[in-house]
Design a protein around this motif. Structure first.
Motif, PDB file in Angstrom:
ATOM      1  N   LYS A 161       0.858  -1.187   0.000  1.00 13.19           N
ATOM      2  CA  LYS A 161       0.000   0.000   0.000  1.00 13.19           C
ATOM      3  C   LYS A 161       0.891   1.231   0.000  1.00 13.19           C
ATOM      4  N   SER A 162       0.501   2.243  -0.753  1.00 11.87           N
ATOM      5  CA  SER A 162       1.270   3.474  -0.798  1.00 11.87           C
ATOM      6  C   SER A 162       0.982   4.337   0.421  1.00 11.87           C
ATOM      7  N   GLY A 163       1.993   5.105   0.827  1.00 10.66           N
ATOM      8  CA  GLY A 163       1.818   6.025   1.943  1.00 10.66           C
ATOM      9  C   GLY A 163       1.256   7.365   1.523  1.00 10.66           C
ATOM     10  N   ASP A 164       0.941   7.532   0.233  1.00 14.01           N
ATOM     11  CA  ASP A 164       0.357   8.779  -0.242  1.00 14.01           C
ATOM     12  C   ASP A 164      -1.122   8.820   0.141  1.00 14.01           C
ATOM     13  N   PRO A 165      -1.544   9.792   0.968  1.00 16.85           N
ATOM     14  CA  PRO A 165      -2.943   9.827   1.400  1.00 16.85           C
ATOM     15  C   PRO A 165      -3.920  10.126   0.270  1.00 16.85           C
ATOM     16  N   LEU A 166      -3.420  10.697  -0.838  1.00 14.32           N
ATOM     17  CA  LEU A 166      -4.292  11.044  -1.954  1.00 14.32           C
ATOM     18  C   LEU A 166      -4.538   9.862  -2.890  1.00 14.32           C
ATOM     19  N   ASP A 167      -3.624   8.921  -2.941  1.00  8.14           N
ATOM     20  CA  ASP A 167      -3.787   7.737  -3.788  1.00  8.14           C
ATOM     21  C   ASP A 167      -2.896   6.631  -3.243  1.00  8.14           C
ATOM     22  N   SER A 168      -3.482   5.685  -2.557  1.00  5.44           N
ATOM     23  CA  SER A 168      -2.712   4.629  -1.887  1.00  5.44           C
ATOM     24  C   SER A 168      -2.537   3.388  -2.750  1.00  5.44           C
ATOM     25  N   ARG A 169      -2.942   3.435  -4.021  1.00 11.16           N
ATOM     26  CA  ARG A 169      -2.837   2.268  -4.889  1.00 11.16           C
ATOM     27  C   ARG A 169      -1.389   2.004  -5.317  1.00 11.16           C
ATOM     28  N   LEU A 170      -1.143   0.763  -5.698  1.00  8.76           N
ATOM     29  CA  LEU A 170       0.153   0.376  -6.252  1.00  8.76           C
ATOM     30  C   LEU A 170       0.023   0.151  -7.755  1.00  8.76           C
ATOM     31  N   ALA A 171       1.090   0.467  -8.477  1.00 10.16           N
ATOM     32  CA  ALA A 171       1.217   0.051  -9.872  1.00 10.16           C
ATOM     33  C   ALA A 171       1.942  -1.292  -9.873  1.00 10.16           C
ATOM     34  N   TYR A 172       1.460  -2.230 -10.658  1.00  9.63           N
ATOM     35  CA  TYR A 172       1.926  -3.624 -10.569  1.00  9.63           C
ATOM     36  C   TYR A 172       2.156  -4.176 -11.967  1.00  9.63           C
ATOM     37  N   TRP A 173       3.357  -4.714 -12.193  1.00  9.77           N
ATOM     38  CA  TRP A 173       3.681  -5.337 -13.475  1.00  9.77           C
ATOM     39  C   TRP A 173       4.247  -6.737 -13.243  1.00  9.77           C
ATOM     40  N   VAL A 174       3.921  -7.666 -14.116  1.00 11.11           N
ATOM     41  CA  VAL A 174       4.516  -9.003 -14.117  1.00 11.11           C
ATOM     42  C   VAL A 174       5.071  -9.274 -15.510  1.00 11.11           C
ATOM     43  N   ASN A 175       6.312  -9.735 -15.575  1.00 13.40           N
ATOM     44  CA  ASN A 175       6.942 -10.073 -16.847  1.00 13.40           C
ATOM     45  C   ASN A 175       7.288 -11.559 -16.843  1.00 13.40           C
ATOM     46  N   HIS A 176       6.544 -12.337 -17.626  1.00 10.95           N
ATOM     47  CA  HIS A 176       6.787 -13.779 -17.720  1.00 10.95           C
ATOM     48  C   HIS A 176       7.944 -14.103 -18.665  1.00 10.95           C
ATOM     49  N   GLY A 177       8.455 -13.081 -19.354  1.00 12.49           N
ATOM     50  CA  GLY A 177       9.590 -13.285 -20.251  1.00 12.49           C
ATOM     51  C   GLY A 177      10.809 -12.510 -19.805  1.00 12.49           C
ATOM     52  N   ILE A 178      10.979 -12.339 -18.515  1.00  9.87           N
ATOM     53  CA  ILE A 178      12.097 -11.547 -18.003  1.00  9.87           C
ATOM     54  C   ILE A 178      13.441 -12.182 -18.358  1.00  9.87           C
ATOM     55  N   ASP A 179      13.458 -13.480 -18.669  1.00  9.42           N
ATOM     56  CA  ASP A 179      14.719 -14.124 -19.035  1.00  9.42           C
ATOM     57  C   ASP A 179      15.254 -13.617 -20.367  1.00  9.42           C
ATOM     58  N   GLN A 180      14.450 -12.860 -21.130  1.00 11.73           N
ATOM     59  CA  GLN A 180      14.934 -12.255 -22.364  1.00 11.73           C
ATOM     60  C   GLN A 180      15.732 -10.986 -22.094  1.00 11.73           C
ATOM     61  N   ASN A 181      15.701 -10.508 -20.850  1.00 19.76           N
ATOM     62  CA  ASN A 181      16.478  -9.332 -20.488  1.00 19.76           C
ATOM     63  C   ASN A 181      17.914  -9.747 -20.181  1.00 19.76           C
ATOM     64  N   PRO A 182      18.910  -9.018 -20.680  1.00 20.15           N
ATOM     65  CA  PRO A 182      20.303  -9.442 -20.462  1.00 20.15           C
ATOM     66  C   PRO A 182      20.722  -9.477 -18.992  1.00 20.15           C
ATOM     67  N   LEU A 183      20.013  -8.790 -18.101  1.00 22.14           N
ATOM     68  CA  LEU A 183      20.416  -8.810 -16.695  1.00 22.14           C
ATOM     69  C   LEU A 183      20.306 -10.212 -16.105  1.00 22.14           C
ATOM     70  N   VAL A 184      19.405 -11.030 -16.659  1.00 27.76           N
ATOM     71  CA  VAL A 184      19.197 -12.381 -16.131  1.00 27.76           C
ATOM     72  C   VAL A 184      20.424 -13.258 -16.373  1.00 27.76           C
ATOM     73  N   ASP A 185      21.162 -12.983 -17.441  1.00 28.63           N
ATOM     74  CA  ASP A 185      22.337 -13.806 -17.752  1.00 28.63           C
ATOM     75  C   ASP A 185      23.330 -13.824 -16.598  1.00 28.63           C
ATOM     76  N   GLY A 186      23.456 -12.697 -15.895  1.00 32.10           N
ATOM     77  CA  GLY A 186      24.393 -12.631 -14.780  1.00 32.10           C
ATOM     78  C   GLY A 186      23.809 -13.091 -13.461  1.00 32.10           C
ATOM     79  N   LEU A 187      22.486 -13.089 -13.338  1.00 30.48           N
ATOM     80  CA  LEU A 187      21.875 -13.468 -12.070  1.00 30.48           C
ATOM     81  C   LEU A 187      22.043 -14.962 -11.778  1.00 30.48           C
ATOM     82  N   ALA A 188      21.801 -15.791 -12.781  1.00 31.08           N
ATOM     83  CA  ALA A 188      21.792 -17.241 -12.554  1.00 31.08           C
ATOM     84  C   ALA A 188      23.138 -17.761 -12.078  1.00 31.08           C
ATOM     85  N   THR A 189      24.218 -17.102 -12.467  1.00 31.85           N
ATOM     86  CA  THR A 189      25.557 -17.569 -12.083  1.00 31.85           C
ATOM     87  C   THR A 189      26.108 -16.839 -10.856  1.00 31.85           C
ATOM     88  N   SER A 190      25.328 -15.952 -10.273  1.00 33.91           N
ATOM     89  CA  SER A 190      25.793 -15.186  -9.116  1.00 33.91           C
ATOM     90  C   SER A 190      25.725 -16.034  -7.848  1.00 33.91           C
TER      91      SER A 190
END
Length: 349
Positions: free
Chosen positions: A66-95
């Protein structure tokens, strides 16, 4: 200055609790408990009262729901089922398991997340969700909890991006950390955003979960992370402005490809779009300014060469910005896609 003690923690999730409206109506959290042993399990006891936060033998990730903003406490929410296509994932798996501090440098192994400058998700796919309301699949608990539960049940690897507690016993700021309202403006920073990336190692699937606050700005300064327009996620994610304008349709990145080092832009609208002073950025910070006096007609695709903005065949992020420097679209690809010979990488929108 950006949030302190920023980094990524590779771990195994083992337990979670959720604070509903009756538990904390002002600043509720989903508490995800984890350990960072590569194998085996530490001894711990989850039989504690709801008022207690810590579990002996485990770390805790405090995820805002929940947001602490009293005027709008909603969250913006994203899910990426293809995040493995991002190059950052290449380094995560071997960390290594454990916490690793990150900087805002452009080196891929030292850089944190950035919701605006990285292609972590399709921004138009986000939802604005309240904390805890009656009904199914209509609040942040309904959509976040199933992914957390599955990660625990399958003993997944999780990568928590955010700020380590000062005592080293957990993490917070696991959300967007730029474009904040005035009260939290001191936390703004580029490449210091939080998030949760899950690797279901048994199936090989990857999932990215990203959270922001409805009041945070969609466009921020490249140096400070402060808002540079008044457009917020609550404005951007309204159903009546979901139309995309110009998108990056495909890219040739392999040296063996006949059109090596080029991108194709596609106008998805029913109006002609002027591309004067528009630019394309890569992950290394190189910039290609598009030719002057170029107009992209409605529903037309047009290729552009990138002599000043080389794209890596080991994975890269391609960002398109308009004449004001505001992001219009961004895509990413990994080293496997970059190795395609002869044909382009086609991006789904």
């Amino acid at each position: 200055m950006p949030v302190e003690n920023y980094g990524v923690w590779k771990a195994h999730p083992v337990h979670y609790t959720i604070e509903r409206h009756e538990d904390d109506p002002k600043s509720p959290h989903l508490s995800l408990y984890f350990h960072d042993l590569e194998s085996g399990q530490p001894k711990y006891d989850t039989s504690f009262t709801r008022r207690e936060k810590d579990i002996k033998g485990l770390y805790r990730a405090a995820i805002n729901i929940k947001s602490g903003d009293p005027l709008d406490s909603r969250l913006a929410y994203w899910v990426n089922h293809g995040i493995d296509q991002n190059p950052l994932v290449d380094g995560l798996a071997t960390s290594d398991f454990g916490f690793r501090a990150l900087t805002d440098k452009r080196k891929s192994n030292e850089r944190g997340l950035d919701y605006i400058r990285d292609s972590l998700f399709n921004t138009h796919s986000g939802r604005l969700l309240p904390h805890d309301v009656a009904g199914q699949y209509n609040d942040i608990i309904d959509v976040l909890e199933p992914h957390i539960r599955q990660a625990i049940e399958e003993n997944a690897d999780v990568y928590l991006f955010g700020s380590q507690f000062s005592d080293g016993k957990g993490m917070h700021n696991i959300h967007m950390n730029q474009g904040n309202i005035r009260k939290y403006r001191d936390d703004d920073g580029v490449f210091h955003d939080g998030g949760l990336i899950i690797h279901f190692t048994h199936s090989g699937k990857w999932l990215g979960v990203f959270l922001g606050f409805a009041s945070q700005a969609v466009h921020t300064d490249d140096r400070t992370g402060h808002a540079i327009t008044g457009v917020t996620w609550s404005d951007f994610l309204r159903p009546d402005i979901m139309e995309e304008s110009v998108v990056i349709q495909e890219a040739y990145v392999n040296p063996a490809s006949p059109k090596s080092k080029s991108v194709t832009l596609s106008n998805k609208t029913d109006r002609t779009v002027e591309l004067d002073r528009w630019k394309i950025h890569n992950n290394a910070g190189d910039i290609q300014t598009l030719p002057d006096n170029v107009w992209l007609k409605p529903r037309i695709d047009q290729p552009f060469d990138l002599p000043n903005c080389p794209l890596s065949d080991h994975g890269d992020t391609i960002t398109l910005v308009n004449e004001q420097g505001l992001k219009v679209d961004a895509v990413s690809y990994n080293c496997q896609q970059g190795g395609i010979k002869g044909g382009p990488i086609v991006f789904a929108h």
